[in-house]
Design a protein around this motif. Sequence first.
Motif, short mmCIF file in Angstrom:
data_model
loop_
_atom_site.label_atom_id
_atom_site.label_comp_id
_atom_site.label_asym_id
_atom_site.label_seq_id
_atom_site.Cartn_x
_atom_site.Cartn_y
_atom_site.Cartn_z
N GLU A 45 0.83 -1.21 0.00
CA GLU A 45 0.00 0.00 0.00
C GLU A 45 0.86 1.26 0.00
N LEU A 46 2.00 1.23 0.69
CA LEU A 46 2.93 2.36 0.65
C LEU A 46 3.43 2.57 -0.78
N PHE A 47 3.84 1.50 -1.43
CA PHE A 47 4.34 1.63 -2.81
C PHE A 47 3.23 2.09 -3.76
N GLN A 48 2.00 1.68 -3.50
CA GLN A 48 0.89 2.16 -4.32
C GLN A 48 0.70 3.66 -4.15
N ARG A 49 0.82 4.12 -2.90
CA ARG A 49 0.63 5.57 -2.64
C ARG A 49 1.67 6.42 -3.34
N VAL A 50 2.89 5.93 -3.44
CA VAL A 50 3.97 6.77 -3.97
C VAL A 50 4.20 6.57 -5.47
N ALA A 51 3.50 5.64 -6.07
CA ALA A 51 3.76 5.28 -7.47
C ALA A 51 3.72 6.47 -8.42
N THR A 52 2.86 7.42 -8.18
CA THR A 52 2.71 8.53 -9.13
C THR A 52 3.07 9.89 -8.53
N ILE A 53 3.74 9.87 -7.39
CA ILE A 53 4.06 11.13 -6.71
C ILE A 53 5.34 11.74 -7.29
N ASP A 54 5.30 13.04 -7.51
CA ASP A 54 6.46 13.80 -7.98
C ASP A 54 7.12 14.44 -6.76
N ALA A 55 8.24 13.87 -6.32
CA ALA A 55 8.91 14.35 -5.11
C ALA A 55 9.38 15.79 -5.25
N ALA A 57 7.96 18.19 -6.92
CA ALA A 57 6.79 19.06 -6.75
C ALA A 57 6.41 19.16 -5.28
N LEU A 58 6.54 18.05 -4.55
CA LEU A 58 6.23 18.09 -3.11
C LEU A 58 7.21 18.99 -2.37
N ARG A 59 8.48 18.87 -2.72
CA ARG A 59 9.49 19.73 -2.08
C ARG A 59 9.20 21.20 -2.36
N ALA A 60 8.76 21.50 -3.56
CA ALA A 60 8.42 22.88 -3.91
C ALA A 60 7.21 23.35 -3.09
N ARG A 61 6.21 22.49 -2.96
CA ARG A 61 5.04 22.83 -2.14
C ARG A 61 5.45 23.12 -0.70
N LEU A 62 6.33 22.29 -0.17
CA LEU A 62 6.76 22.48 1.22
C LEU A 62 7.66 23.69 1.37
N SER A 63 8.37 24.04 0.33
CA SER A 63 9.19 25.24 0.36
C SER A 63 8.28 26.48 0.45
N ASP A 65 5.11 26.40 1.51
CA ASP A 65 4.28 26.30 2.71
C ASP A 65 4.77 25.14 3.57
N PRO A 66 5.70 25.40 4.49
CA PRO A 66 6.25 24.33 5.33
C PRO A 66 5.20 23.63 6.20
N ASP A 67 4.04 24.22 6.35
CA ASP A 67 2.98 23.63 7.16
C ASP A 67 1.95 22.86 6.34
N ASP A 68 2.25 22.57 5.08
CA ASP A 68 1.37 21.80 4.21
C ASP A 68 1.43 20.34 4.65
N VAL A 69 0.48 19.94 5.49
CA VAL A 69 0.48 18.61 6.09
C VAL A 69 0.38 17.52 5.03
N GLU A 70 -0.48 17.70 4.05
CA GLU A 70 -0.65 16.70 2.99
C GLU A 70 0.67 16.48 2.25
N ALA A 71 1.35 17.56 1.89
CA ALA A 71 2.63 17.43 1.19
C ALA A 71 3.68 16.77 2.07
N ALA A 72 3.68 17.10 3.35
CA ALA A 72 4.65 16.51 4.28
C ALA A 72 4.44 15.01 4.41
N ILE A 73 3.20 14.59 4.49
CA ILE A 73 2.89 13.16 4.59
C ILE A 73 3.30 12.44 3.31
N MET A 74 2.98 13.02 2.17
CA MET A 74 3.31 12.37 0.91
C MET A 74 4.82 12.30 0.70
N LEU A 75 5.55 13.36 1.07
CA LEU A 75 7.01 13.33 0.92
C LEU A 75 7.62 12.29 1.85
#
Length: 137
Positions: A45-55, A57-63, A65-75
């Motif tokens: 299930e972990l591998f399924q969750r990350v299969a299509t994630i762009d790391a 883009a997540l780092r940019a989102r967190l840059s 907004d460091p408090d973006d909980v969804e991005a933090a969890i996905m990263l």
Amino acid sequence: ADPHHAAAQEALARGDLEAAAAAYRAGLTEAPGDQDAALGLARVELFQRVATIDAAALRARLSADPDDVEAAIMLADVLVARGEVETGLTRLVGVVRRTTGDERERVRAHLVGLFQALGDAEPAVAPARRALAAALF
């Protein structure tokens, strides 16, 4: 050997995460206490969750907004799946420290799920559990 485990391993060898998850679920239906199947399913299930994630883009989102909980969890999921387990868990413990209420509970619950997916044999789990407990109290 358990036929469900064998089917899951064969599916993983083919790169078929859906079939692997289905095999583990079938095994758990027959033997709900099968810890190996539960661990295998959590990992799939972990591998399924990350299969299509762009790391990146997540780092940019967190840059932005460091408090973006969804991005933090996905990263954290991406990092753990890539083998950067300590980094992923440490980042989420930091989010627990910075959040409150429902967001904090969401991150805490996700961390516990990652602990389950990794298993107690993973060296980074015990220190992360202690850090989480310290962050919560």
